[in-house]
Design an enzyme around this catalytic site. Structure first.
Site, mmCIF file in Angstrom:
data_model
loop_
_atom_site.group_PDB
_atom_site.id
_atom_site.type_symbol
_atom_site.label_atom_id
_atom_site.label_comp_id
_atom_site.label_asym_id
_atom_site.label_seq_id
_atom_site.Cartn_x
_atom_site.Cartn_y
_atom_site.Cartn_z
ATOM 1 N N TYR A 1 12.755 10.163 54.009
ATOM 2 C CA TYR A 1 14.067 10.573 54.512
ATOM 3 C C TYR A 1 13.866 11.655 55.562
ATOM 4 C CZ TYR A 1 18.826 12.564 54.513
ATOM 5 O OH TYR A 1 20.064 13.023 54.880
ATOM 6 N N ASP B 1 7.305 15.747 59.101
ATOM 7 C CA ASP B 1 8.545 16.281 58.552
ATOM 8 C C ASP B 1 8.179 17.079 57.306
ATOM 9 O OD1 ASP B 1 10.906 16.833 57.296
ATOM 10 O OD2 ASP B 1 11.830 14.892 57.753
ATOM 11 N N LYS C 1 15.086 23.761 54.830
ATOM 12 C CA LYS C 1 15.128 24.191 53.434
ATOM 13 C C LYS C 1 14.572 25.619 53.225
ATOM 14 C CE LYS C 1 16.061 19.672 51.743
ATOM 15 N NZ LYS C 1 15.584 18.350 52.098
HETATM 16 C C1 LIG Z 1 16.297 17.529 53.284
HETATM 17 C C2 LIG Z 1 15.462 16.812 54.253
HETATM 18 C C3 LIG Z 1 15.847 16.610 55.598
HETATM 19 C C4 LIG Z 1 17.226 16.932 56.085
HETATM 20 O O1 LIG Z 1 17.538 18.279 56.027
HETATM 21 P P1 LIG Z 1 19.087 18.723 55.966
HETATM 22 O O2 LIG Z 1 19.018 20.201 56.076
HETATM 23 O O3 LIG Z 1 19.612 18.210 54.674
HETATM 24 O O4 LIG Z 1 19.760 18.088 57.125
HETATM 25 C C5 LIG Z 1 14.944 16.062 56.469
HETATM 26 N N1 LIG Z 1 13.713 15.711 56.074
HETATM 27 C C6 LIG Z 1 13.300 15.871 54.804
HETATM 28 C C7 LIG Z 1 11.905 15.502 54.436
HETATM 29 C C8 LIG Z 1 14.168 16.401 53.852
HETATM 30 O O5 LIG Z 1 13.775 16.507 52.575
#
Ligand SMILES: *Cc1c(COP(=O)(O)O)cnc(C)c1O
Length: 427
Positions: free
Chosen positions: A144, A239, A267
């Site tokens: 994701y 990511d 995060k």
């Molecule tokens: C949570 C998450 C996102 C998106 O971040 P948001 O602050 O919710 O938009 C993108 N990549 C990864 C791996 C994530 O866990």
């Protein structure tokens, strides 16, 4: 356990907010039942509006690595708030956060702060396309990367939980630029590169997958990605929105010793306030406005409250022994859950890297989305509710990580394991 206030609020919320929630994973759809409305949180504990107390392993889906309402973080936010909440002009603290991020992630030579992980990913993809002058993007099934149009294909937990393979509202014209490969499958990556020669701008990957439950990379998977992308002038984007500052201070790239071209963070770097960041090689990042022509902007980007919460969080994480303690307690938790499952004769597969872990209700092995989704999600839902009833708040979906914070004590772990023994026995 009394839940009447949560139930009443949820009823009203559903009249006002789609599904009663501002992010779909909060809705308990895949485990059944109704979400608990949270009144406050401190340390490892969540307190709901019916005065129930839970040991929290969701931690706002990752950010709260110090636990909730850590005094140093709250103090820092209060001080920042007293100086004004947003200026739309640069501040010293943004420079400090960028400096701190770069020292932890040397591959991020230049960094842009934004307000969410989603925004950071979208911006990183844009600059990758601007830099390579190519259009296509490759991602992995079950990973994701936020809800940007291009990246919703086969995007793991949130969509999987709701049984949405790909989102309506994303034009085929957009989605056709996204290629997907199974996680840990370097042969498919090779084939897709060959079939799309000179068209791929970037490959984006969670170097430790956390959004189909925790799926660690196979040995050499990430290094093979690095080698292949370098050979074909494709940018490699890590990511690390979850893994950054979680699996080690320098994220997965420090753990595996691999330098991506671009990195996305979120995060933890916001300490519980909205922040995202993207950064990487200088010559790529210098394409971004106002230096270069790739446009990206944000009214609240680098918000002083969020930056102060992030800086205060990172400072705590630099204390000696933090990651060692997280490792030890997480290992004890994983081991204990495995033993409890075994004793009850429930086949599970446990995955863990540092303080992110998942118990899959399948004999396994779990190496990608196809194997993750073999899990018995109905049984997970029952387990989840047995745990919740005993005051342990796990993610309301099989396909998520459990997170530990520095506030989780050995007593918390012991209490959780006692609950797990009871829960497994009831299945
Ligand atoms: C949570 C998450 C996102 C998106 O971040 P948001 O602050 O919710 O938009 C993108 N990549 C990864 C791996 C994530 O866990």
């Amino acid at each position: 356990m009394k839940t009447s206030r949560s139930t009443k609020l949820f009823t009203e919320a559903q009249q006002l907010i789609p599904g009663g929630v501002n992010s779909p994973v909060r809705a308990f759809r895949s485990v059944g039942g109704q979400p608990r409305f949270i009144a406050r949180a401190k340390g490892s504990r969540l307190y709901d509006v019916d005065r129930n107390v839970y040991i929290d392993y969701v931690l706002s889906w990752g950010p709260m690595i110090l636990g909730h309402a850590h005094s140093a973080v709250i103090e820092s936010i209060k001080k920042a708030a007293g100086r004004g909440t947003s200026y739309g002009a640069p501040t010293e603290s943004e420079v400090s956060l960028a400096r701190e991020i770069r020292s932890a992630f040397p591959s991020m030579e230049k960094i842009r702060l934004v307000s969410s992980g989603t925004e950071a990913v979208m911006s990183a993809i844009r600059v990758a396309r601007g830099f390579t002058k190519r259009t296509k993007v490759m991602k992995f099934e079950g990973c994701y990367h936020g809800h940007g149009d291009y990246l919703l294909a086969k995007a793991g937990s949130g969509l999987a939980t709701l049984g949405i393979p790909d989102s309506p509202g994303v034009p085929d014209d957009f989605a056709k630029h996204t290629l997907t490969a199974p996680y840990n499958d370097i042969r498919t990556v090779q084939q897709l590169i060959t079939a799309n020669r000179d068209q791929l701008a970037c490959i984006i990957v969670e170097p430790i997958a956390g959004n189909m439950g925790v799926v660690p990379p196979a040995p050499d998977f990430v290094s093979a990605l690095r080698q292949l992308t370098a050979e074909h002038n494709i940018l490699l984007i890590f990511d690390e929105v979850i893994s950054g500052f979680r699996v080690s201070y320098g994220g997965a790239q420090a753990l595996y010793g691999i330098k991506p071209d671009l990195t996305v963070l979120g995060k933890i770097i916001g300490g519980g306030l909205p922040v995202g960041a993207y950064g990487g090689r200088r010559e790529i990042m210098d394409l971004i406005a106002p230096v270069g022509p790739v446009y990206q902007a944000g009214t609240l980007s680098g918000n002083p409250l969020a930056v102060s919460a992030g800086l205060a969080t990172l400072k705590q994480l630099r204390a000696k022994g933090v990651y060692k303690q997280l490792e030890e307690r997480s290992a004890a938790l994983a081991k204990g859950i495995g033993e409890a499952a075994k004793k009850a004769g429930i086949p599970v597969t446990q995955t863990r890297i540092g303080s992110m872990l998942t118990t899959f209700f399948t004999p396994g092995p779990v190496v990608d989305w196809n194997t993750a989704k073999q899990s018995d999600t109905k049984r997970y839902g029952q387990f989840f509710h047995h745990m919740l009833e005993q005051g342990v708040y796990l993610a309301p979906s099989q396909f998520e990580a459990a997170f530990l914070s520095t506030a989780h004590s050995t007593q918390d772990i012991e209490k959780t394991l006692r609950a797990a023994h009871t829960a497994f026995k009831k299945l």
